[in-house]
Design a protein around this motif. Structure first.
Motif, PDB file in Angstrom:
ATOM      1  N   GLY A   1       0.941  -1.202  -0.200  1.00  0.00           N
ATOM      2  CA  GLY A   1       0.053  -0.028   0.061  1.00  0.00           C
ATOM      3  C   GLY A   1       0.902   1.138   0.009  1.00  0.00           C
TER       4      GLY A   1
ATOM      5  N   GLU B   1       0.116   4.814   1.813  1.00  0.00           N
ATOM      6  CA  GLU B   1      -1.083   4.748   2.690  1.00  0.00           C
ATOM      7  C   GLU B   1      -0.719   3.859   3.840  1.00  0.00           C
ATOM      8  N   SER B   2       0.309   2.724   3.545  1.00  0.00           N
ATOM      9  CA  SER B   2       0.581   1.842   4.641  1.00  0.00           C
ATOM     10  C   SER B   2       1.467   2.383   5.827  1.00  0.00           C
TER      11      SER B   2
ATOM     12  N   ARG C   1      -4.644  -5.135   8.475  1.00  0.00           N
ATOM     13  CA  ARG C   1      -5.120  -4.632   7.412  1.00  0.00           C
ATOM     14  C   ARG C   1      -6.035  -3.305   7.453  1.00  0.00           C
TER      15      ARG C   1
ATOM     16  N   HIS D   1      -9.433   1.947  -0.175  1.00  0.00           N
ATOM     17  CA  HIS D   1      -8.182   1.209  -0.665  1.00  0.00           C
ATOM     18  C   HIS D   1      -7.815   0.203   0.483  1.00  0.00           C
ATOM     19  N   THR D   2      -7.299  -0.887   0.091  1.00  0.00           N
ATOM     20  CA  THR D   2      -6.773  -2.020   0.951  1.00  0.00           C
ATOM     21  C   THR D   2      -5.447  -1.920   1.194  1.00  0.00           C
ATOM     22  N   SER D   3      -4.882  -1.679   2.455  1.00  0.00           N
ATOM     23  CA  SER D   3      -3.450  -1.787   2.706  1.00  0.00           C
ATOM     24  C   SER D   3      -2.959  -2.455   3.821  1.00  0.00           C
ATOM     25  N   THR D   4      -1.703  -2.812   4.037  1.00  0.00           N
ATOM     26  CA  THR D   4      -1.480  -3.674   5.154  1.00  0.00           C
ATOM     27  C   THR D   4      -0.186  -3.282   5.823  1.00  0.00           C
ATOM     28  N   THR D   5      -0.137  -3.399   7.266  1.00  0.00           N
ATOM     29  CA  THR D   5       1.022  -3.091   7.955  1.00  0.00           C
ATOM     30  C   THR D   5       1.340  -4.275   8.722  1.00  0.00           C
TER      31      THR D   5
END
Length: 354
Positions: free
Chosen positions: A116, A119-120, A179, A193-197
């Protein structure tokens, strides 16, 4: 179970006698070890002795039933004793569950941006804020060890220490992929949007937990820098430590002192290597049985934060709450308590099957 409880009761009596010896505190390390053992045994033995008293009360009440004048009182005491015995048996089963030796430890939390992009990284900053606010609520102390910022104020990576009462026991289930689903600040069309950390929670390892041979280390110095490469330190105070056998690298640049940065970096390195050893043990156990909760494979997606629906969903225990705003402000106990309860229930199930 009760044979073990008798042994623990005798051990507590022995510890009380040793702790009353006048020369005990000539050896502070030994005194601390004995005090810690006594504190661990006390609640178990107190519950066991209360259980024994309830058993005696049951026997006395049963005997009283044969006396017509005492029958009513005997029935009351009989019911009370049975209730106490059932409650104390449940307490003792919980108290005798295997203890996680790391539960009392302080921790290092490592948060890294994942899928992402920017944004991530921004969500990594949100998670850092969430954990520090939760720590404040519990009276814990936090300290940043290292961070790598982005132009918009996010974090490519941030590592921080949390110190306080039973920190690891509360936050150990946070390791994994987090997520986020929301409209990014950089999105002009208003699309979600979909992001991950990723989050890793490491118990703080003391020197006694994990020895590092100095010959296995390569230590480099460099100039600390901020977002965009702007120098914030004109001297080479930042430290990079590499553990050569495992190629584990730790950097620390938050302190102006090279010595302090080196101290912090070695502490984080020790905890990473210790966690790697613990992870090997977990993997061996997991080969025999799969825990319902686990302590978080870092590649496992554990939680979703959905902003349009104000929703937090923990996928391991299938729990969803519609309090995302409160959760991100550090009000995390509802989910953390549920994770701990699920882990305890799994351990009790395994104990009953053993």
């Amino acid at each position: 179970m009760f044979e073990k409880l008798k042994m623990l009761s005798a051990r507590l009596d022995e510890l009380e006698m040793r702790l009353s010896a006048p020369d005990l505190y000539d050896d502070p390390a030994r005194a601390a070890r004995l005090l810690r053992e006594r504190n661990e045994l006390e609640p178990i033995v107190e519950a066991y002795r209360a259980y024994e008293r309830a058993q005696q009360q049951l026997a006395d009440a049963t005997e009283m039933l044969s006396d017509p004048d005492m029958k009513e009182l005997a029935q009351e005491e009989l019911q009370q004793a049975k209730s106490d015995i059932a409650r104390l048996e449940g307490e003792l089963k919980l108290l005798l569950l295997p203890k996680d030796p790391n539960d009392e430890k302080n921790i290092y939390v490592e948060i890294r941006g994942g899928a992402g992009g920017e944004e991530s990284a921004l969500f990594a900053a949100d998670l850092y804020r969430m954990y520090t606010m939760y720590a404040d609520r519990r009276g814990w102390q936090t300290e940043v060890m290292s961070r790598s910022e982005t132009e918009l104020g996010g974090y490519k990576e941030i590592v921080f220490r949390v110190a306080g009462d039973r920190v690891y026991s509360r936050l150990k289930f946070e390791s994994g992929v987090h997520r986020v689903q929301r409209v990014p600040e950089t999105e002009s069309q208003g699309r979600v949007h979909t992001s991950t950390t990723t989050v890793a929670v490491l118990p703080e390892a003391e020197e006694l937990d994990f020895y590092i041979d100095p010959k296995d280390l390569r230590i480099d110095t460099f100039r600390a820098s901020g977002a965009g490469g702007q120098h914030i330190n004109k001297t080479s105070s930042a430290i990079r430590v590499t553990h050569i056998p495992t190629n584990t690298v730790v950097e620390c640049q938050d302190e102006r002192s090279q010595h302090k940065n080196k101290e912090k970096a070695l502490s984080v390195l020790r905890s990473r290597l210790y966690e790697a050893e613990v992870e090997k043990q977990r993997a061996a156990i997991a080969a025999d049985r799969k825990s319902q909760v686990g302590t978080g494979d870092r590649s496992e997606r554990i939680r979703t934060y959905n902003f349009p629906e104000n929703r937090v969903s923990d996928h391991r225990i299938k729990l969803t709450i519609y309090k995302l705003d409160q959760f991100l402000n550090g009000d995390m106990d509802e989910i953390l308590d549920a994770l701990i309860a699920a882990d305890t229930a799994e351990k009790l199930r395994q104990q009953s099957e053993a």
